[in-house]
Write an enzyme that holds these catalytic residues in place. Structure first.
Site, PDB file in Angstrom:
ATOM      1  N   CYS A 178     -35.386 -79.984  -3.264  1.00  0.00           N
ATOM      2  CA  CYS A 178     -35.931 -81.401  -3.545  1.00  0.00           C
ATOM      3  C   CYS A 178     -36.261 -81.056  -5.344  1.00  0.00           C
ATOM      4  O   CYS A 178     -35.619 -82.003  -5.913  1.00  0.00           O
ATOM      5  CB  CYS A 178     -37.038 -81.726  -2.947  1.00  0.00           C
ATOM      6  SG  CYS A 178     -36.703 -83.225  -2.065  1.00  0.00           S
TER       7      CYS A 178
ATOM      8  N   CYS B 294     -39.832 -91.101  -3.600  1.00  0.00           N
ATOM      9  CA  CYS B 294     -38.806 -91.289  -2.602  1.00  0.00           C
ATOM     10  C   CYS B 294     -39.567 -91.560  -1.232  1.00  0.00           C
ATOM     11  O   CYS B 294     -39.007 -92.443  -0.450  1.00  0.00           O
ATOM     12  CB  CYS B 294     -37.733 -90.178  -2.785  1.00  0.00           C
ATOM     13  SG  CYS B 294     -36.763 -90.142  -4.158  1.00  0.00           S
TER      14      CYS B 294
ATOM     15  N   CYS C  93     -49.986 -60.044  10.255  1.00  0.00           N
ATOM     16  CA  CYS C  93     -49.855 -59.307  11.232  1.00  0.00           C
ATOM     17  C   CYS C  93     -49.142 -57.960  11.003  1.00  0.00           C
ATOM     18  O   CYS C  93     -49.591 -56.908  11.599  1.00  0.00           O
ATOM     19  CB  CYS C  93     -49.160 -60.015  12.451  1.00  0.00           C
ATOM     20  SG  CYS C  93     -50.037 -60.462  13.858  1.00  0.00           S
TER      21      CYS C  93
ATOM     22  N   CYS D 295     -42.946 -86.968  -5.205  1.00  0.00           N
ATOM     23  CA  CYS D 295     -42.465 -86.885  -3.987  1.00  0.00           C
ATOM     24  C   CYS D 295     -42.485 -88.113  -3.337  1.00  0.00           C
ATOM     25  O   CYS D 295     -41.591 -88.776  -2.686  1.00  0.00           O
ATOM     26  CB  CYS D 295     -43.018 -85.732  -2.937  1.00  0.00           C
ATOM     27  SG  CYS D 295     -43.115 -84.258  -3.622  1.00  0.00           S
TER      28      CYS D 295
END
Lengths: 106, 259
Positions: B220, B178, B112, B175
Site C-alpha cells: 500500500c 481511500c 516462544c 490510509c
C-alpha cells in the site's frame, strides 16, 4: 515440492470421479527480473501426468502461462481399486510425485 | 424530580458516550465488509474452497512445523493439539504480560522460539513463519476478531490511529483517504476495499504467493509512493492494532485470497 491431492476415498465401478491436484511451485516465467536487474531463469513444471493403476489417464504440458502453485482438475472413470500416482518435472529437472489410493466397489 | 434529573443526566452521558464511540470508529459495525466482499466471485469461490485455496499449502506446512521439534521443543509439546489455539489469533496484537510490549502473532511465535524452545527466531516473511502464522490463524476460522485497547495498549492504539491518518508519500494520502472515505468506489480496475486485516496471512494473486499483513501494508505504501518501513518496525505493529480494532466483529478468513 509439496502437493495436495483430492479424490474420493471410495467410488462405485463406472462412477465418474473428480480428481484435483494443487502443487506448490513458483512457476517462474523467465520474464521477471530480480532486485538487481538480472533476468530470473524460467522454471516451470513442464509435464504433469497421472497414472491410475499403472495406466496413464491424464497428461498435461504446462508452460509459463500457468500461475504459480498450479491447480489442475480433471475427471476419470473409477474402474478398479488402486493408486492414482502423479508425477511432474520442472525445467530445472526437479521431480515431484504424490499418490493416493481409491477403493472401488461393485 | 431528583431521580428524573439523574436519569436525564445519565441519558445525556450515554448520548455523549454514544456519539464519541460512533466518531471513533470510522466504519459502523453494520457496514463493515471483509476484503472478500470486494473480490470477484471467482476469487471468493477460490478462498472458500478448502482444497483449491492455494494458501492451504502453507497451512498444511504449518501443521507439520507445529509438531516438528525446533530447539528443545516443538509447538505441540507445550500446546498439544493446535485446536487449543482456537480464538488466539482473533485477539492479536496484544500486550505481553511479562514485558509489557505489544506483540503480533509473528512476534509471539519468535518470542516462544527464542525464550522457551531455544530455537532461532524465524525471519519475517520466511516460508516457515508464514506457514506457522497461517496454520495458527486458521484455527480461529470464522471467529470474530476482537481486541483490547485498554491499559498499556492504549498508547500503541493512539500511535496506530495517528499513523493511519498520516498523509504520506508523493501522493500525500493517508490510509483513511481511500479506506474510510472512498471504499466501494473504483480505482482503475479495482474496487477499493475497507482495508481490513482479517484474512492475513493471505495469498495474493499479485504476489503469486503468501504474504503477511506487513507485506500488504508495504505494498500500500509503495502504491501511494511513500517510503516503506522495515519489517518489524513499531509503526506497523501499532497500525496493526488500530486496524484490528477498526475491523472488530469481522470473521477470521485466513488464508484469504486477495487480488
Amino acid at each position: 515440492m509439496a502437493a495436495r491431492i483430492q479424490i474420493p476415498r471410495e467410488a462405485r465401478r463406472g462412477d465418474v470421479i473428480e480428481v484435483r491436484i494443487l502443487i506448490q511451485h513458483p512457476m517462474e516465467t523467465g520474464y521477471r527480473h530480480d532486485d538487481v536487474g538480472h533476468l530470473i531463469k524460467r522454471n516451470v513444471i513442464n509435464v504433469l501426468s497421472c497414472r491410475y493403476g499403472g495406466v496413464e489417464v491424464f497428461r498435461a504440458d504446462l508452460s509459463s502461462g500457468i500461475s504459480a502453485n498450479p491447480y489442475v482438475q480433471f475427471y476419470t472413470v473409477a474402474e478398479a481399486s488402486g493408486d492414482l500416482e502423479f508425477n511432474w518435472i520442472d525445467d530445472e529437472g526437479q521431480q515431484g510425485s504424490e499418490r493416493q489410493s481409491i477403493v472401488v466397489r461393485g | 424530580m431528583k431521580r428524573a434529573r439523574a436519569r436525564l443526566a445519565l441519558a445525556a452521558a450515554a448520548l455523549v458516550a454514544g456519539v464519541a464511540s460512533a466518531q471513533e470508529r470510522p466504519i459502523p459495525a453494520a457496514e463493515l465488509k471483509s476484503g472478500s466482499a470486494f473480490l470477484g466471485s471467482d476469487l471468493r469461490a477460490l478462498q472458500n474452497d478448502d482444497f483449491a485455496n492455494p494458501g492451504m499449502l502453507w497451512v498444511e506446512r504449518g501443521a507439520k512445523l507445529w509438531s516438528e521439534p525446533a530447539g528443545k521443543l516443538s509447538c505441540a509439546s507445550s500446546h498439544k493439539d493446535a485446536v487449543s489455539m482456537r480464538g488466539v489469533v482473533a485477539s492479536y496484537p496484544k500486550i505481553d504480560k511479562t514485558n509489557g510490549k505489544l506483540l503480533n502473532l509473528d512476534n509471539r511465535i519468535n518470542q516462544c522460539r527464542s525464550e522457551r524452545m531455544g530455537a532461532e527466531p524465524l525471519r519475517y516473511e520466511s516460508e516457515e513463519l508464514l506457514a506457522l502464522t497461517a496454520y495458527i490463524a486458521r484455527q480461529s476460522l470464522r471467529l470474530p476478531i476482537k481486541t483490547s485497547i485498554d491499559g498499556a495498549a492504549r498508547a500503541h492504539f493512539e500511535a496506530g490511529r495517528a499513523s493511519y491518518h498520516l498523509r504520506r508519500g508523493q501522493m500525500n494520502l493517508s490510509c483513511a483517504h481511500c479506506h474510510d472515505a472512498q471504499w466501494g468506489k473504483r480505482l482503475l480496475s479495482e474496487t477499493i476495499s475497507q482495508g481490513h486485516p482479517n484474512a492475513y496471512p493471505a495469498y495474493r494473486m499479485e504476489w503469486q504467493t503468501m504474504g503477511s499483513l506487513e507485506r500488504r501494508l508495504r505494498a500500500c505504501l509503495s502504491g501511494i509512493r511513500a517510503e516503506m518501513l522495515p519489517y518489524g518496525s513499531q509503526e506497523y505493529l501499532d497500525l496493526e492494532l488500530f486496524l484490528v480494532w477498526r475491523a472488530q466483529g469481522l470473521p477470521i478468513e485466513t488464508p484469504g485470497v486477495r487480488r
